[in-house]
Design an enzyme around this catalytic site. Structure first.
Site, PDB file in Angstrom:
ATOM      1  N   GLU A 138     -34.632  56.541  10.660  1.00  0.00           N
ATOM      2  CA  GLU A 138     -33.377  55.981  10.148  1.00  0.00           C
ATOM      3  C   GLU A 138     -32.698  57.015   9.260  1.00  0.00           C
ATOM      4  OE1 GLU A 138     -31.096  54.056  10.673  1.00  0.00           O
ATOM      5  OE2 GLU A 138     -31.393  52.106   9.744  1.00  0.00           O
ATOM      6  N   ASP A 183     -30.303  51.270   3.059  1.00  0.00           N
ATOM      7  CA  ASP A 183     -29.388  50.858   2.000  1.00  0.00           C
ATOM      8  C   ASP A 183     -29.702  49.416   1.600  1.00  0.00           C
ATOM      9  OD1 ASP A 183     -27.242  50.458   0.274  1.00  0.00           O
ATOM     10  OD2 ASP A 183     -25.710  51.059   1.698  1.00  0.00           O
ATOM     11  N   VAL A 199     -21.831  57.491   1.298  1.00  0.00           N
ATOM     12  CA  VAL A 199     -22.058  58.853   1.778  1.00  0.00           C
ATOM     13  C   VAL A 199     -21.742  58.973   3.268  1.00  0.00           C
ATOM     14  CG1 VAL A 199     -23.735  59.463  -0.002  1.00  0.00           C
ATOM     15  CG2 VAL A 199     -24.532  58.366   2.088  1.00  0.00           C
ATOM     16  N   ARG A 259     -19.589  62.049  11.088  1.00  0.00           N
ATOM     17  CA  ARG A 259     -20.998  62.103  11.499  1.00  0.00           C
ATOM     18  C   ARG A 259     -21.465  63.536  11.755  1.00  0.00           C
ATOM     19  NH1 ARG A 259     -23.043  56.994  12.837  1.00  0.00           N
ATOM     20  NH2 ARG A 259     -21.526  55.464  13.542  1.00  0.00           N
TER      21      ARG A 259
END
Length: 182
Positions: A99, A103, A153, A165
């Protein structure tokens, strides 16, 4: 061009490489002779997982799922959605979920529970970044690259509206990018 939208670099390209090498060594030691499935959660995992795989010195199988609780926004919606399930059976297999960031914990917890329900021998999580200040459930990944503060972020797989990305580092966006006047 994309750098102009970044307020600060949180994890540099060089630091990412060091983190991933260290994680690769730990995982190789822990999973030797287990032939784990490395399960990437799309789309954000791609850069991290690709780099991590180069540092795993063992036999592995690769699989992917597309699971989300963000649905294009900046905060988790709380609704976990499986857009693409994995086609690889996990019964009696060791699964390591790769991952980009943990979060709120909702998405990863849902996937872990699903894999255990399907009979995985073990399910662990490796994450490039852990953001415990964003957690809404009790979850701690087994392998953590770096703990980061509560900040939005982007880069190295992480996006804002499907953008950023492809940055080779992790940074914070300038507020003018995501704050709009009403």
């Amino acid at each position: 061009m994309l750098d102009k939208d970044i307020e600060s670099v949180l994890i540099s390209e060089k630091e990412i490489e060091e983190i991933v090498q260290n994680l690769g060594t730990k995982i190789t030691n822990d999973y030797q002779d287990k032939f784990p499935i490395i399960l990437g959660l799309l789309k954000g995992c791609v850069p991290f997982m690709a780099q991590l795989l180069k540092h795993l010195e063992m036999h592995i199988e690769i699989a992917f799922m597309n699971v989300s609780s963000y649905h294009g926004g900046m905060e988790s919606s709380g609704e976990v959605k499986i857009d693409m399930d994995l086609g690889t059976p996990v019964k009696d297999r060791h699964v390591l979920i790769a991952e980009d960031i943990v979060d709120s914990g909702r998405t990863i917890q849902s996937v872990v529970k699903l894999l255990k329900y399907r009979g995985a021998k073990s399910v662990k999580v490796v994450t490039l970044m852990d953001k415990p200040a964003g957690r809404v459930i009790d979850f701690v990944p087994e392998y953590i690259g770096k703990t980061i503060p509560k900040a939005f972020v982007v880069g190295y797989g992480l996006d804002y509206e499907e953008k950023y990305r492809n940055l080779p580092y992790v940074g914070t966006l300038k507020p003018k990018i995501y704050l709009t006047e009403e």
